[in-house]
Write a protein that holds these residues in place. Structure first.
Motif, PDB file in Angstrom:
ATOM      1  N   GLN A  22       0.829  -1.201   0.000  1.00  0.00           N
ATOM      2  CA  GLN A  22       0.000   0.000   0.000  1.00  0.00           C
ATOM      3  C   GLN A  22       0.868   1.259   0.000  1.00  0.00           C
ATOM      4  OE1 GLN A  22      -2.458   0.739   3.480  1.00  0.00           O
ATOM      5  NE2 GLN A  22      -4.134   1.394   2.147  1.00  0.00           N
ATOM      6  N   LYS A  23       1.964   1.245   0.757  1.00  0.00           N
ATOM      7  CA  LYS A  23       2.884   2.385   0.770  1.00  0.00           C
ATOM      8  C   LYS A  23       3.486   2.607  -0.616  1.00  0.00           C
ATOM      9  CE  LYS A  23       4.204   1.835   5.605  1.00  0.00           C
ATOM     10  NZ  LYS A  23       5.271   1.410   6.526  1.00  0.00           N
ATOM     11  N   ILE A  24       3.869   1.514  -1.256  1.00  0.00           N
ATOM     12  CA  ILE A  24       4.443   1.611  -2.606  1.00  0.00           C
ATOM     13  C   ILE A  24       3.414   2.175  -3.573  1.00  0.00           C
ATOM     14  CG2 ILE A  24       5.295   0.261  -4.573  1.00  0.00           C
ATOM     15  CD1 ILE A  24       6.611  -1.624  -2.468  1.00  0.00           C
ATOM     16  N   LEU A  25       2.193   1.667  -3.506  1.00  0.00           N
ATOM     17  CA  LEU A  25       1.146   2.145  -4.409  1.00  0.00           C
ATOM     18  C   LEU A  25       0.827   3.620  -4.176  1.00  0.00           C
ATOM     19  CD1 LEU A  25      -1.247  -0.941  -4.411  1.00  0.00           C
ATOM     20  CD2 LEU A  25       0.257  -0.171  -6.262  1.00  0.00           C
ATOM     21  N   ARG A  26       0.841   4.046  -2.943  1.00  0.00           N
ATOM     22  CA  ARG A  26       0.622   5.471  -2.650  1.00  0.00           C
ATOM     23  C   ARG A  26       1.732   6.317  -3.256  1.00  0.00           C
ATOM     24  NH1 ARG A  26      -1.193   5.188   3.686  1.00  0.00           N
ATOM     25  NH2 ARG A  26      -3.355   4.623   3.314  1.00  0.00           N
ATOM     26  N   GLY A  27       2.965   5.847  -3.133  1.00  0.00           N
ATOM     27  CA  GLY A  27       4.094   6.568  -3.720  1.00  0.00           C
ATOM     28  C   GLY A  27       3.989   6.647  -5.230  1.00  0.00           C
ATOM     29  N   LEU A  28       3.604   5.539  -5.858  1.00  0.00           N
ATOM     30  CA  LEU A  28       3.439   5.531  -7.310  1.00  0.00           C
ATOM     31  C   LEU A  28       2.307   6.458  -7.745  1.00  0.00           C
ATOM     32  CD1 LEU A  28       3.905   1.723  -8.055  1.00  0.00           C
ATOM     33  CD2 LEU A  28       5.474   3.575  -8.659  1.00  0.00           C
ATOM     34  N   ALA A  29       1.224   6.459  -6.991  1.00  0.00           N
ATOM     35  CA  ALA A  29       0.099   7.338  -7.316  1.00  0.00           C
ATOM     36  C   ALA A  29       0.523   8.799  -7.212  1.00  0.00           C
ATOM     37  CB  ALA A  29      -1.080   7.057  -6.392  1.00  0.00           C
ATOM     38  N   SER A  30       1.254   9.131  -6.180  1.00  0.00           N
ATOM     39  CA  SER A  30       1.739  10.508  -6.022  1.00  0.00           C
ATOM     40  C   SER A  30       2.665  10.889  -7.168  1.00  0.00           C
ATOM     41  CB  SER A  30       2.474  10.671  -4.692  1.00  0.00           C
ATOM     42  OG  SER A  30       1.584  10.489  -3.616  1.00  0.00           O
ATOM     43  N   SER A  31       3.545   9.989  -7.540  1.00  0.00           N
ATOM     44  CA  SER A  31       4.458  10.252  -8.660  1.00  0.00           C
ATOM     45  C   SER A  31       3.678  10.457  -9.955  1.00  0.00           C
ATOM     46  CB  SER A  31       5.433   9.088  -8.844  1.00  0.00           C
ATOM     47  OG  SER A  31       6.261   8.957  -7.716  1.00  0.00           O
ATOM     48  N   GLY A  32       2.654   9.667 -10.156  1.00  0.00           N
ATOM     49  CA  GLY A  32       1.826   9.815 -11.354  1.00  0.00           C
ATOM     50  C   GLY A  32       1.139  11.166 -11.421  1.00  0.00           C
ATOM     51  N   ILE A  33       0.647  11.630 -10.278  1.00  0.00           N
ATOM     52  CA  ILE A  33      -0.004  12.940 -10.225  1.00  0.00           C
ATOM     53  C   ILE A  33       0.999  14.045 -10.546  1.00  0.00           C
ATOM     54  CG2 ILE A  33      -1.096  14.624  -8.672  1.00  0.00           C
ATOM     55  CD1 ILE A  33      -2.420  12.155  -7.288  1.00  0.00           C
ATOM     56  N   VAL A  34       2.184  13.955  -9.974  1.00  0.00           N
ATOM     57  CA  VAL A  34       3.227  14.963 -10.226  1.00  0.00           C
ATOM     58  C   VAL A  34       3.617  14.963 -11.700  1.00  0.00           C
ATOM     59  CG1 VAL A  34       5.631  15.574  -9.757  1.00  0.00           C
ATOM     60  CG2 VAL A  34       4.103  14.984  -7.870  1.00  0.00           C
ATOM     61  N   ILE A  35       3.801  13.784 -12.275  1.00  0.00           N
ATOM     62  CA  ILE A  35       4.193  13.683 -13.683  1.00  0.00           C
ATOM     63  C   ILE A  35       3.100  14.245 -14.589  1.00  0.00           C
ATOM     64  CG2 ILE A  35       4.610  12.042 -15.566  1.00  0.00           C
ATOM     65  CD1 ILE A  35       6.152  10.343 -13.461  1.00  0.00           C
ATOM     66  N   ALA A  36       1.842  13.931 -14.296  1.00  0.00           N
ATOM     67  CA  ALA A  36       0.738  14.455 -15.109  1.00  0.00           C
ATOM     68  C   ALA A  36       0.686  15.974 -15.041  1.00  0.00           C
ATOM     69  CB  ALA A  36      -0.589  13.852 -14.643  1.00  0.00           C
ATOM     70  N   SER A  37       0.867  16.515 -13.856  1.00  0.00           N
ATOM     71  CA  SER A  37       0.857  17.972 -13.681  1.00  0.00           C
ATOM     72  C   SER A  37       2.028  18.609 -14.427  1.00  0.00           C
ATOM     73  CB  SER A  37       0.928  18.310 -12.192  1.00  0.00           C
ATOM     74  OG  SER A  37       0.973  19.699 -12.002  1.00  0.00           O
ATOM     75  N   PHE A  38       3.205  18.032 -14.301  1.00  0.00           N
ATOM     76  CA  PHE A  38       4.399  18.557 -14.957  1.00  0.00           C
ATOM     77  C   PHE A  38       4.224  18.512 -16.477  1.00  0.00           C
ATOM     78  CE2 PHE A  38       8.836  18.030 -16.462  1.00  0.00           C
ATOM     79  CZ  PHE A  38       9.368  19.199 -15.957  1.00  0.00           C
ATOM     80  N   THR A  39       3.700  17.413 -16.988  1.00  0.00           N
ATOM     81  CA  THR A  39       3.473  17.266 -18.426  1.00  0.00           C
ATOM     82  C   THR A  39       2.493  18.317 -18.927  1.00  0.00           C
ATOM     83  OG1 THR A  39       3.912  14.893 -18.289  1.00  0.00           O
ATOM     84  CG2 THR A  39       2.712  15.658 -20.222  1.00  0.00           C
ATOM     85  N   HIS A  40       1.446  18.550 -18.154  1.00  0.00           N
ATOM     86  CA  HIS A  40       0.450  19.560 -18.519  1.00  0.00           C
ATOM     87  C   HIS A  40       1.108  20.942 -18.591  1.00  0.00           C
ATOM     88  CE1 HIS A  40      -3.440  21.526 -18.748  1.00  0.00           C
ATOM     89  NE2 HIS A  40      -3.048  22.336 -17.778  1.00  0.00           N
ATOM     90  N   GLU A  41       1.921  21.261 -17.596  1.00  0.00           N
ATOM     91  CA  GLU A  41       2.593  22.568 -17.572  1.00  0.00           C
ATOM     92  C   GLU A  41       3.579  22.702 -18.726  1.00  0.00           C
ATOM     93  OE1 GLU A  41       1.720  25.144 -15.763  1.00  0.00           O
ATOM     94  OE2 GLU A  41       0.176  23.893 -14.875  1.00  0.00           O
ATOM     95  N   LEU A  42       4.280  21.629 -19.069  1.00  0.00           N
ATOM     96  CA  LEU A  42       5.188  21.678 -20.212  1.00  0.00           C
ATOM     97  C   LEU A  42       4.421  21.927 -21.507  1.00  0.00           C
ATOM     98  CD1 LEU A  42       7.828  18.865 -19.606  1.00  0.00           C
ATOM     99  CD2 LEU A  42       8.175  21.326 -19.569  1.00  0.00           C
ATOM    100  N   GLY A  43       3.256  21.328 -21.626  1.00  0.00           N
ATOM    101  CA  GLY A  43       2.411  21.567 -22.803  1.00  0.00           C
ATOM    102  C   GLY A  43       2.009  23.026 -22.896  1.00  0.00           C
ATOM    103  N   ASN A  44       1.635  23.608 -21.757  1.00  0.00           N
ATOM    104  CA  ASN A  44       1.277  25.031 -21.741  1.00  0.00           C
ATOM    105  C   ASN A  44       2.474  25.892 -22.128  1.00  0.00           C
ATOM    106  OD1 ASN A  44      -1.328  24.467 -20.920  1.00  0.00           O
ATOM    107  ND2 ASN A  44      -0.921  24.847 -18.760  1.00  0.00           N
ATOM    108  N   LEU A  45       3.627  25.547 -21.596  1.00  0.00           N
ATOM    109  CA  LEU A  45       4.844  26.305 -21.906  1.00  0.00           C
ATOM    110  C   LEU A  45       5.163  26.206 -23.391  1.00  0.00           C
ATOM    111  CD1 LEU A  45       7.259  27.968 -20.920  1.00  0.00           C
ATOM    112  CD2 LEU A  45       8.417  25.813 -20.422  1.00  0.00           C
ATOM    113  N   ASN A  46       5.000  25.032 -23.960  1.00  0.00           N
ATOM    114  CA  ASN A  46       5.252  24.840 -25.384  1.00  0.00           C
ATOM    115  C   ASN A  46       4.322  25.726 -26.211  1.00  0.00           C
ATOM    116  OD1 ASN A  46       6.601  23.499 -27.582  1.00  0.00           O
ATOM    117  ND2 ASN A  46       4.698  22.387 -27.929  1.00  0.00           N
TER     118      ASN A  46
END
Length: 75
Positions: A22-46
């Motif tokens: 469960q700890k691992i899955l929570r960490g992966l979920a958090s990483s996924g949220i961060v990556i999605a947000s970062f990708t979205h911001e990079l798209g806006n910057l582009n």
């Protein structure tokens, strides 16, 4: 009594394993949220950068022939 103690130990080990998963899955979920947000911001910057490049090309088009833009335009 020994069998009950062994079953209790197995249960505790299984609970611990599930908690670790469960700890691992929570960490992966958090990483996924961060990556999605970062990708979205990079798209806006582009998008912003493409607009700025177009605006710069318009501003200097009388100084540099448009054919020069195509050679250096990598977006």
């Amino acid at each position: 009594m020994v069998i009950l103690a062994e079953l209790n130990k197995e249960k505790d080990e299984k609970i611990e394993k599930l908690e670790d998963e469960q700890k691992i899955l929570r960490g992966l979920a958090s990483s996924g949220i961060v990556i999605a947000s970062f990708t979205h911001e990079l798209g806006n910057l582009n998008d912003v950068m493409e607009t700025r490049v177009d605006e710069l090309q318009d501003l200097i088009s009388d100084k540099i022939p448009p054919s020069e833009f195509e050679e250096h335009h990598h977006i």
